[in-house]
Design an enzyme around this catalytic site. Sequence first.
Site, PDB file in Angstrom:
ATOM      1  N   ASN A  67       0.859  -1.273  -0.045  1.00  0.00           N
ATOM      2  CA  ASN A  67       0.166  -0.028   0.049  1.00  0.00           C
ATOM      3  C   ASN A  67       0.915   1.249  -0.056  1.00  0.00           C
ATOM      4  O   ASN A  67       2.051   1.209  -0.511  1.00  0.00           O
ATOM      5  CB  ASN A  67      -0.983   0.106   1.349  1.00  0.00           C
ATOM      6  CG  ASN A  67      -2.423   0.517   0.657  1.00  0.00           C
ATOM      7  OD1 ASN A  67      -2.425   1.658   0.378  1.00  0.00           O
ATOM      8  ND2 ASN A  67      -3.314  -0.373   0.509  1.00  0.00           N
TER       9      ASN A  67
ATOM     10  N   HIS B 216       2.712   3.264   2.087  1.00  0.00           N
ATOM     11  CA  HIS B 216       3.814   3.552   2.431  1.00  0.00           C
ATOM     12  C   HIS B 216       4.782   2.513   1.785  1.00  0.00           C
ATOM     13  O   HIS B 216       6.235   3.006   1.639  1.00  0.00           O
ATOM     14  CB  HIS B 216       3.970   2.973   4.048  1.00  0.00           C
ATOM     15  CG  HIS B 216       5.178   3.268   4.815  1.00  0.00           C
ATOM     16  ND1 HIS B 216       6.121   2.340   4.918  1.00  0.00           N
ATOM     17  CD2 HIS B 216       5.584   4.390   5.289  1.00  0.00           C
ATOM     18  CE1 HIS B 216       7.434   3.049   5.580  1.00  0.00           C
ATOM     19  NE2 HIS B 216       7.030   4.312   5.972  1.00  0.00           N
ATOM     20  N   CYS B 217       4.386   1.523   1.146  1.00  0.00           N
ATOM     21  CA  CYS B 217       5.144   0.446   0.335  1.00  0.00           C
ATOM     22  C   CYS B 217       5.741   1.088  -0.926  1.00  0.00           C
ATOM     23  O   CYS B 217       6.769   0.726  -1.517  1.00  0.00           O
ATOM     24  CB  CYS B 217       4.462  -0.777   0.104  1.00  0.00           C
ATOM     25  SG  CYS B 217       3.885  -1.683   1.241  1.00  0.00           S
ATOM     26  N   ILE B 218       4.835   2.126  -1.428  1.00  0.00           N
ATOM     27  CA  ILE B 218       5.443   2.434  -2.888  1.00  0.00           C
ATOM     28  C   ILE B 218       6.053   3.925  -2.975  1.00  0.00           C
ATOM     29  O   ILE B 218       6.332   4.645  -3.702  1.00  0.00           O
ATOM     30  CB  ILE B 218       4.125   2.829  -3.708  1.00  0.00           C
ATOM     31  CG1 ILE B 218       2.890   3.659  -3.043  1.00  0.00           C
ATOM     32  CG2 ILE B 218       3.242   1.344  -3.968  1.00  0.00           C
ATOM     33  CD1 ILE B 218       1.830   4.101  -4.177  1.00  0.00           C
TER      34      ILE B 218
END
Length: 373
Positions: free
Chosen positions: A359, A361-363
């Site tokens: 999501n 934070h991951c990108i």
Amino acid sequence: MNQPILDTVTAETTPRAQGFAMPAEFAPHDACWMLWPQRPDTWRYGAKPAQQAFAEVACAIAESETVFVGVNDDQYENARNQLPAHIRVVELSSNDAWMRDMGPTFLTHPDGRLAMVDWVFNAWGGLKGGLYFPWDKDKRIRTKIAEMLGIPRFEAPVVLEGGAIHVDGEGTLLTTEECLLNPNRNPGMSRDEMEQVLGDTLGIDKVIWLPRGCHLDETDGHVDNLCCFVAPGQVALTWCDDDADPQAAISREALAVLEAATDARGRPLTVHKLPQPGPLYIAEDEASGLDRLNSSHPRQPGDRMAGSYVNFYIGNSVVVMPFLDPAHDEAAWGILQGLFPDKQVVGVPAREILLGGGNIHCITQQQPKAPRA
């Protein structure tokens, strides 16, 4: 100011020995780095729905700080036309779009210098449970960004993704045993050995080990989907009250560790619970439109997704959070706005990002503002 690139690290040349440390995400930023989605076995329908979601995230963060979006050459023109002019589109090839994990971990120095850590990347497990093969382009991203910015690059001796760690900027780091001590990352490595590497590399003094990450998280338990620092001495934790849901036991287990812990400065932690969305499952139509490759992680109808409101990005003036479930979006937004009263909390529809396995934070990956010399 151009600085030499450092490819080897000894006890005398570790980032910590040279005065570098990793600041908290809630410290000031100069920029945010992202990548453009296009991988057809991760993102359905040629990644067009995901590209729209990524663009909305980029635009929300760009209200707060400069945003760089790295794009493969064959998608450069498409991305440039989809993103507004104030978002900087740069050619930066990748195998997929998870900048938090394949991008650099930035460090700052009290004298105003910026540097980065180049962890070993093996696509979340290599040939023992990794999510795709190959990951050759991903491995070059950190080197390329170091060259773009003209900053030192410290090569770290362990497999680690940015989503596996969270720091408070005052000497404390959160992580999970499930991820950092996983045999598909660093086989045979002990907690003490990992703590030594983390201390030498990030300038931290204490590691708080949570046992597991969110239920069915395909990253093998990244902490940024479960728990994060929102301020020194304060953490947000994904929470589930349904005892029949496996996430409930994971959250209670994490809460017990957090409530018994103190940070590097001896403070007890205040835990803020964020409700879990869903549970959320891949629908029949959402599983269609994907390329089916033997070398990548399968995504099937009915698969549960590891949705979490903790997977948000803290910008200079905004907090960008995922909207995932109308039944819980408003409550989660209200909690986060209370935790960040001086920032605007912006919710972005993010199910398309979650369908790819992560999501907001991951990108994203923050580039901190180095303190004035």
